[in-house]
Design an enzyme around this catalytic site. Structure first.
Site, PDB file in Angstrom:
ATOM      1  N   VAL A 136      91.757 115.046  83.774  1.00  0.00           N
ATOM      2  CA  VAL A 136      92.041 115.529  82.874  1.00  0.00           C
ATOM      3  C   VAL A 136      92.428 117.164  82.453  1.00  0.00           C
ATOM      4  O   VAL A 136      92.020 117.563  83.582  1.00  0.00           O
ATOM      5  CB  VAL A 136      91.416 115.879  81.832  1.00  0.00           C
ATOM      6  CG1 VAL A 136      91.839 116.300  80.401  1.00  0.00           C
ATOM      7  CG2 VAL A 136      90.599 113.967  81.230  1.00  0.00           C
ATOM      8  N   GLU A 194     108.311 111.125  85.673  1.00  0.00           N
ATOM      9  CA  GLU A 194     108.650 110.003  86.845  1.00  0.00           C
ATOM     10  C   GLU A 194     109.723 109.256  86.354  1.00  0.00           C
ATOM     11  O   GLU A 194     110.191 109.227  85.155  1.00  0.00           O
ATOM     12  CB  GLU A 194     106.997 108.460  86.360  1.00  0.00           C
ATOM     13  CG  GLU A 194     105.433 109.448  86.656  1.00  0.00           C
ATOM     14  CD  GLU A 194     104.904 109.645  88.060  1.00  0.00           C
ATOM     15  OE1 GLU A 194     105.881 108.682  89.221  1.00  0.00           O
ATOM     16  OE2 GLU A 194     104.375 110.410  87.926  1.00  0.00           O
ATOM     17  N   LYS A 209      93.137 110.683  78.783  1.00  0.00           N
ATOM     18  CA  LYS A 209      92.565 112.011  79.118  1.00  0.00           C
ATOM     19  C   LYS A 209      91.698 112.277  77.573  1.00  0.00           C
ATOM     20  O   LYS A 209      90.468 112.882  77.974  1.00  0.00           O
ATOM     21  CB  LYS A 209      93.309 112.860  79.039  1.00  0.00           C
ATOM     22  CG  LYS A 209      94.454 112.558  80.185  1.00  0.00           C
ATOM     23  CD  LYS A 209      95.609 113.571  80.170  1.00  0.00           C
ATOM     24  CE  LYS A 209      96.350 113.100  82.082  1.00  0.00           C
ATOM     25  NZ  LYS A 209      97.539 114.214  81.647  1.00  0.00           N
TER      26      LYS A 209
END
Ligand SMILES: NC(=O)c1ccc[n+]([C@@H]2O[C@H](COP(=O)([O-])OP(=O)(O)OC[C@H]3O[C@@H](n4cnc5c(N)ncnc54)[C@H](OP(=O)(O)O)[C@@H]3O)[C@@H](O)[C@H]2O)c1
Length: 432
Positions: A136, A194, A209
């Site tokens: 996280v 990405e 997270k």
């Protein structure tokens, strides 16, 4: 002072990608600091990779193996660091390591948010540890702070900007009025997103997270599936623009709240008033804003991803594990180095300067000329007032303090410059 001799602790590293290779280089490069903090000599004995024929830099060739047995069956290896990602075979590897009483460090948010509860119980049963700080908010030590420093804080809510990709995209949309697709393309070009950004922009990465943070803060099992999430794909740039006009800032927020005996954990795009501490967290940065009965409010912020940043969180988990077995840093002097002091005059700073001047031709040129001779360059200048009350207000580019002070001495002596100028340093400028 020499680093403590200490026990020798050997690590099995799974994966040698972006984070794994940086963990190797941090453990090598910071060996002395780590020995000093942990009270042990920590080194990587074996590294698991898929393909041994791929050339790799850093670790010696005979460290690499493509057989997990070389790590799990080695009794000298007491800590397994999992950095391959994904749920399989990571889950099996971690389970087996814990079964055998080895401690585990992982950065794997998918796995911890889905199987964390089982793994925590297993590690307790086997009287070992699993740590996952890097899962996280990258380099921000939020898990350690929640588990240790805030153990008595009675956390009531957590607000998190825990996905750097979406924060970058929303910051760009708000700043420039760019459309979502263009901001995403820009994030991909700069390496903040990405090639397949689905996990990030859908809010699922942030949900994983928040599940982890909520589990720790509220001491209750929150899994990824328990967290409703909405992403930012449908955000219209007009909303970002109008929000700005209303003094609001658009963020993808993770929100976890305690309501008496129940909790609510969600991820959604939200507007924050511009004076909220999270509103100023821009670009790819992450931040976690905690509220608790005994702490009021605390915010932690910093880089949320990146190989080196994530590796630093992994190494801190390794040190925490080792320190529980050895005397650790409390037994060694804190100030074990004798560093020289860096001279003030060599510090590079940015300055603000207000000069009282005579409002007549040539004064500004003479001042600029004097600064120029000392290679001090002016970033901004505005003139205030006229006649006897004229003032020049200037901000400079970062420069070594001795150059600035030398230039200032000459400027003060110029005809037309009245009262003694008083520079003020500007922090957060282009100084290094
Ligand atoms: N990168 C970041 O900024 C960041 C931030 C926070 C958390 N994380 C987490 O850190 C972990 C590692 O991420 P990363 O960015 O370092 O990933 P990465 O660059 O893709 O590296 C993964 C490494 O694991 C190896 N690997 C994958 N499956 C394997 C298997 N079955 N057996 C052996 N080796 C295997 C890969 O080998 P090949 O090279 O052969 O594919 C590669 O070397 C992930 O859980 C990720 O979510 C990363």
């Amino acid at each position: 002072m020499a680093p403590p001799e200490g026990e020798k602790i050997q690590i099995g590293l799974l994966g040698y990608g972006t984070v794994g290779s940086q963990v190797y280089s941090l453990l090598e490069g910071q060996a002395r600091e780590i020995a000093q903090a942990s009270g042990a000599r920590v080194s990587i004995k074996r590294i698991l990779v898929r393909d041994l024929d791929v050339p790799r830099e850093g670790a010696p060739e005979d460290t690499f193996t493509d057989d997990f047995k070389d790590i799990i069956e080695d009794d000298d290896i007491s800590i397994v660091v999992e950095l391959i990602g994904g749920t399989e075979p990571a889950f099996d590897y971690i389970t087996e390591a814990l079964e055998r009483g080895k401690a585990v460090v992982t950065a794997n948010k998918q796995l911890i948010s889905q199987q964390g509860f089982y793994l925590f119980q297993l590690s307790q049963e086997k009287k070992t540890q699993i740590r996952f700080e890097a899962s996280v908010a990258g380099a921000i030590p939020v898990i350690k702070v929640l588990r240790e420093s805030m153990v008595a804080a009675e956390i009531t809510s957590i607000y998190g900007i825990v996905n750097g990709t979406t924060n970058y995209i929303l910051t760009e949309m708000s700043r420039t009025g760019t459309k979502y697709d263009d901001a995403l393309a820009c994030a991909q070009e700069w390496g903040y997103a990405e090639a397949d950004p689905t996990e990030d922009v859908s809010g699922k990465d942030a949900a994983a997270k928040m599940a982890i943070l909520a589990s720790i803060a509220f001491h209750s099992n929150v899994r990824l599936d328990d967290v409703d999430c909405a992403g930012i794909e449908d955000i219209n740039p007009l909303d970002a623009e109008y929000a700005g006009e209303l003094g609001l800032t658009l963020k993808l927020l993770g929100v976890a709240k305690l309501y008496d005996d129940s909790i609510n954990v969600r991820v959604y795009p939200a507007l924050l008033s511009q004076d909220h501490p999270l509103a100023s967290v821009g670009g790819a940065y992450n931040a976690v804003f905690l509220q608790g009965r005994s702490i009021d409010e605390i915010m932690l912020s910093g880089p949320g991803a990146g190989g080196m940043e994530t590796a630093s969180a992994v190494v801190s988990d390794i040190v925490s594990i080792v320190s529980r077995r050895t005397p650790g840093f409390l037994e060694y002097p804190i100030a074990y180095k004798e560093l020289d002091f860096f001279p003030d005059e060599n510090v590079v700073s940015t300055f603000y300067l207000r000069l009282e001047v005579e409002d007549k031709p040539g004064v500004l040129a003479a001042i600029a000329n004097e600064f120029g001779k000392h290679e001090v360059s002016i970033e901004q200048v505005i003139q205030k007032g006229r006649g006897v009350h004229a003032e020049l207000v200037m901000v400079f580019h970062a420069v070594a303090e001795k150059s600035f002070m030398a230039a200032l001495e000459k400027v003060s002596a110029l005809e037309g410059v009245k009262a003694e100028p008083r520079p003020i340093r500007v922090e957060g400028g282009d100084e290094q």
